[in-house]
Write an enzyme that holds these catalytic residues in place. Structure first.
Site, mmCIF file in Angstrom:
data_model
loop_
_atom_site.group_PDB
_atom_site.id
_atom_site.type_symbol
_atom_site.label_atom_id
_atom_site.label_comp_id
_atom_site.label_asym_id
_atom_site.label_seq_id
_atom_site.Cartn_x
_atom_site.Cartn_y
_atom_site.Cartn_z
ATOM 1 N N SER A 126 0.815 -1.243 0.070
ATOM 2 C CA SER A 126 0.022 -0.035 -0.099
ATOM 3 C C SER A 126 1.022 1.140 0.096
ATOM 4 O O SER A 126 1.987 1.285 0.584
ATOM 5 C CB SER A 126 -0.941 0.112 1.251
ATOM 6 O OG SER A 126 -1.624 1.297 1.414
ATOM 7 N N TYR A 180 -1.769 -1.235 10.317
ATOM 8 C CA TYR A 180 -1.785 -1.274 8.898
ATOM 9 C C TYR A 180 -0.647 -0.772 8.235
ATOM 10 O O TYR A 180 0.269 -1.422 7.236
ATOM 11 C CB TYR A 180 -2.867 -0.477 8.428
ATOM 12 C CG TYR A 180 -3.244 -0.770 6.849
ATOM 13 C CD1 TYR A 180 -3.626 -1.773 6.342
ATOM 14 C CD2 TYR A 180 -3.104 0.449 5.932
ATOM 15 C CE1 TYR A 180 -3.997 -2.113 4.946
ATOM 16 C CE2 TYR A 180 -3.189 0.065 4.715
ATOM 17 C CZ TYR A 180 -3.831 -1.004 4.193
ATOM 18 O OH TYR A 180 -3.910 -1.409 2.704
#
Length: 253
Positions: A142, A155
């Site tokens: 990401s 995350y």
């Protein structure tokens, strides 16, 4: 880099979002896709859609956080299909993990899936790929991997782990015939991003994102970040000193 075609592929997190889009994208191009996820009913719908388009998707009910089961299942698939040529570790979770209201259970779930589950997926048949002198490992990281974002310690940290994990594998596997690709998507309209209340600039639709990722995988690029606008913004963020970055992130929060 010359594009490759793949006879067989495993895609995790294939019941929705990017994983679903990638599984369908490869199936439409003649790849036999093993689509893995926890929600088998969603996978059955995906298989029917692929069949209508002339492709083959085989549903695989799997929870990658159960790492021993995941490794054994992928190894069985590899043996039964004559060798997986492409493994895409896409499954992931993205719970908010605010340091001021630290919730270990949320953090643990993110790490169980995004770190341990993803590493197990990528490593399950790596020895077999090295022995066969062919194969391709792909991890969906990401843009959030490039800096620690507010309320996203688990995350961002998990995606940073994946990027460095793949980089080390890429260095180790040079000359073996096994390719390694790390993909850093920006914002994509999926179930994971739907609850977000913060701005999500340059958001892409899943079909557009799958097309971009699929092409990058076929080219075998080592690292692919998109869209360029979001990557450029994160590049600026990476260059900021902590004395500027920290208060800026607190304002954005």
């Amino acid at each position: 880099m010359a594009e490759r075609k793949y006879e067989t592929a495993l895609v995790t997190g294939a019941s929705s979002g990017l994983g679903r889009g990638l599984a369908l994208w490869f199936a439409r191009r003649g790849t036999r896709v093993f689509a893995a996820a926890r929600r088998k009913d969603h996978l059955q719908t995906l298989a029917e859609e692929a069949r209508a388009a002339g492709g083959t998707v085989e549903p695989v009910e799997m929870d990658i956080s159960r790492t021993d089961e995941t490794i054994a299942r992928i190894q069985r698939i590899d043996a039964d299909c004559g060798g997986l040529e492409l493994v895409v570790a896409n499954a992931g979770v993205g719970h908010n993990t605010n340091g001021k209201r630290f919730d270990w259970e949320r953090v643990k779930q993110v790490l169980d899936v995004n770190v341990q589950g993803t590493a197990a997926t990528l490593g399950a048949v790596l020895p077999q790929m090295v022995e066969r002198k062919r194969g391709h490992l792909v991890g969906i990281s990401s843009i959030a991997a490039f800096r620690g974002l507010p309320r996203n310690a688990a995350y961002s940290g998990s995606k940073a782990f994946l990027a460095i994990f793949l980089e080390s594998l890429r260095v180790d596997l040079r000359g073996t015939g096994v390719r390694v690709t790390c993909i850093h998507p920006g914002f994509v309209r999926t179930e994971m991003t739907a609850p977000n209340k913060h701005p999500m600039p340059f958001m892409l639709e899943p079909e557009d994102a799958a097309e971009r990722m699929g092409r990058a995988i076929l080219r075998g690029v080592p690292v692919f970040s998109f869209p360029w606008q979001t990557r450029a913004a994160m590049g600026v963020a990476q260059a900021l000193p902590n004395a500027v970055f920290d208060p800026l992130m607190r304002k954005l929060r």
